[in-house]
Motif scaffolding. Structure first.
Motif, short mmCIF file in Angstrom:
data_model
loop_
_atom_site.label_atom_id
_atom_site.label_comp_id
_atom_site.label_asym_id
_atom_site.label_seq_id
_atom_site.Cartn_x
_atom_site.Cartn_y
_atom_site.Cartn_z
N GLY A 138 48.61 50.85 49.49
CA GLY A 138 48.04 49.74 48.73
C GLY A 138 47.42 50.24 47.45
N HIS A 139 47.61 49.51 46.36
CA HIS A 139 47.18 49.95 45.03
C HIS A 139 45.70 49.67 44.80
CE1 HIS A 139 47.19 50.53 40.68
NE2 HIS A 139 48.41 51.05 40.79
N PRO A 140 44.99 50.58 44.11
CA PRO A 140 43.56 50.33 43.85
C PRO A 140 43.29 49.13 42.96
CG PRO A 140 44.31 52.36 42.75
CD PRO A 140 45.39 51.94 43.68
N ARG A 141 44.31 48.59 42.27
CA ARG A 141 44.06 47.36 41.49
C ARG A 141 43.60 46.23 42.39
NH1 ARG A 141 49.88 47.03 41.46
NH2 ARG A 141 49.96 48.26 39.57
N ASN A 142 43.93 46.30 43.69
CA ASN A 142 43.51 45.25 44.61
C ASN A 142 41.99 45.22 44.78
OD1 ASN A 142 46.16 44.40 45.20
ND2 ASN A 142 46.40 46.00 46.73
N LEU A 143 41.32 46.33 44.49
CA LEU A 143 39.87 46.40 44.67
C LEU A 143 39.12 45.37 43.83
CD1 LEU A 143 39.33 50.29 44.59
CD2 LEU A 143 39.29 48.81 46.61
N ILE A 144 39.72 44.96 42.71
CA ILE A 144 39.01 44.07 41.78
C ILE A 144 39.57 42.65 41.80
CG2 ILE A 144 38.28 45.98 40.31
CD1 ILE A 144 40.55 45.35 38.41
N ASN A 145 40.45 42.37 42.75
CA ASN A 145 41.02 41.02 42.87
C ASN A 145 39.96 39.99 43.24
OD1 ASN A 145 43.60 41.83 42.26
ND2 ASN A 145 44.33 41.87 44.36
N PRO A 146 40.18 38.72 42.94
CA PRO A 146 39.24 37.67 43.34
C PRO A 146 39.21 37.51 44.87
CG PRO A 146 40.73 36.89 41.62
CD PRO A 146 41.27 38.20 42.10
N GLY A 147 38.09 37.03 45.37
CA GLY A 147 37.98 36.68 46.79
C GLY A 147 38.01 37.89 47.71
N ARG A 148 37.97 37.63 49.01
CA ARG A 148 38.10 38.71 49.99
C ARG A 148 39.59 38.99 50.23
NH1 ARG A 148 34.71 38.93 55.29
NH2 ARG A 148 35.02 41.15 54.90
N GLY A 149 39.89 40.17 50.69
CA GLY A 149 41.28 40.53 50.96
C GLY A 149 41.89 39.62 52.01
N ILE A 150 43.17 39.29 51.83
CA ILE A 150 43.82 38.37 52.77
C ILE A 150 44.41 39.10 53.97
CG2 ILE A 150 44.28 36.64 51.01
CD1 ILE A 150 47.14 37.70 50.84
N ASN A 151 44.68 40.40 53.81
CA ASN A 151 45.18 41.22 54.91
C ASN A 151 45.02 42.68 54.51
OD1 ASN A 151 47.45 41.87 53.22
ND2 ASN A 151 48.47 40.01 53.94
N MET A 152 45.49 43.59 55.36
CA MET A 152 45.32 45.01 55.10
C MET A 152 46.12 45.48 53.89
SD MET A 152 45.37 47.98 58.01
CE MET A 152 47.15 48.22 58.02
N GLY A 153 47.18 44.73 53.55
CA GLY A 153 47.97 45.09 52.38
C GLY A 153 47.31 44.73 51.08
N ASP A 154 46.26 43.91 51.14
CA ASP A 154 45.57 43.45 49.94
C ASP A 154 44.31 44.29 49.73
OD1 ASP A 154 44.77 41.97 47.76
OD2 ASP A 154 43.97 40.31 48.94
N GLY A 155 44.53 45.60 49.55
CA GLY A 155 43.44 46.53 49.34
C GLY A 155 44.00 47.85 48.86
#
Length: 335
Positions: free
Chosen positions: A203-220
């Protein structure tokens, strides 16, 4: 019913470090379009890669994951006006025709304007992409040379057809009205971006700054299992420099693979190139010393935050490896 998912497409590295200003997750939306008979225009602003569902039809015909207009039987062309999620400079465009193979536009052009009050009637439109040829089922990356700040873009397709995804890559330029307001200074919508990282296998570190909480383990941000000494790290630029009052580290969905500890180093620096920051980051002072992590949990730190007058960049150390869903840096912008 068979579903095909578009294969992963690797953007050039210098574009990966930019923000997609037309991302629906940060509020981008289609305000108006000439036609979207077959597929609604807002679909092309979705973050997820497009899909193709073989046997899916609706009342208008074949369901397509993107924007698709009807076949034009008169002179003219189709267009869609997009309000960007946040205003910024534009450096690249991606007009993606994935899965549009016999129904893609012959060509496309893009205009842009700055209308922070939303009044487009008096806005001056600038041509940032002249009419350019498109092909079937592929990403079309166009670099843009302009230092102007834009809030809206208009995608013109000639004469008709379908676009799976439309992305507008640039740098966020926002005006902070209230300097006493506490913001997530690292957030994607506030201009945060990734500079470098040790590993992003799962999973790419760009996910760290996405809006909201992560939707699953791939969103991190998740790295492979480390088999040698050391730890994983990533370097991030804050969208807005400032002083930090609170840090949230969220390990949502990471249960058997969360890091043992996380620490954060920080610096304030002006006019530094991304490449020069990488070796120097090892020596930055700590903003947050190593803290124990728990599975699937939001860790909030206030008293543990070490005081800096202001910071512009951070280095997140994930000890020794594993996954983090989100990082929030709450503070006030520098005066």
């Amino acid at each position: 019913m068979a579903t095909l998912i578009a294969p992963i497409f690797d953007l050039p590295v210098h574009i990966q470090q930019l923000t997609n200003l037309a991302d629906s997750r940060i509020g981008a939306e289609v305000l108006e379009c000439s036609d979207d008979f077959f597929a609604e225009a807002n679909r092309m602003l979705q973050f997820d890669a497009p899909i193709f569902v073989e046997d899916k039809f609706d009342n208008h015909g074949k369901w397509m994951d993107g924007w698709e207009t009807r076949r034009k039987r008169h002179a003219g062309y189709d267009w869609a006006i997009v309000q960007l999620g946040v205003a910024g400079t534009i450096q690249a465009l991606d007009i993606d025709t994935t899965f549009f193979t016999g129904n893609y536009p012959a060509s496309a052009a893009v205009e842009a304007c700055y209308a922070p009050n939303g009044d487009l009637s008096t806005a001056t439109w600038h041509l940032i992409l002249p009419n350019s040829k498109l092909g079937p089922g592929q990403h079309h990356i166009f670099e843009v040379s302009s230092e102007l700040v834009f809030s809206h873009v208009r995608l013109n397709i000639f004469p008709d057809g379908g676009v799976a995804r439309f992305k507008v890559y640039g740098e966020v330029k926002i005006q902070i009205q209230d300097r006493d307001q506490v913001l997530d200074l690292l957030a994607l919508e506030n201009g945060g971006r990734v500079i470098a990282y040790s590993d992003a296998h799962f999973g790419h570190p760009r996910n760290l700054i996405n809006p909201g909480r992560g939707i699953n383990m791939g969103d991190g941000w998740e790295t492979k299992r480390r088999r040698e000494p050391g730890f994983d790290w990533c370097i991030l630029a804050l969208g807005q420099s400032g002083s930090i009052e609170k840090i949230d580290i969220d390990t949502a969905h990471f249960k058997g693979n969360y890091p043992a500890q996380v620490s954060i180093q920080a610096i304030y620096i002006e006019d530094a190139t991304d490449q020069q920051l990488i070796p120097q980051s090892m020596f930055w002072p700590y903003l947050l010393e190593a803290q124990d992590m728990q599975m699937d949990h939001i860790h909030s730190f206030v008293e543990e935050v070490l005081q800096h007058e202001k910071i512009s960049h951070i280095r997140v150390n994930m000890i020794p490896d594993g996954g983090i869903s989100r990082i929030r840096l709450w503070g006030k912008t520098a005066r």
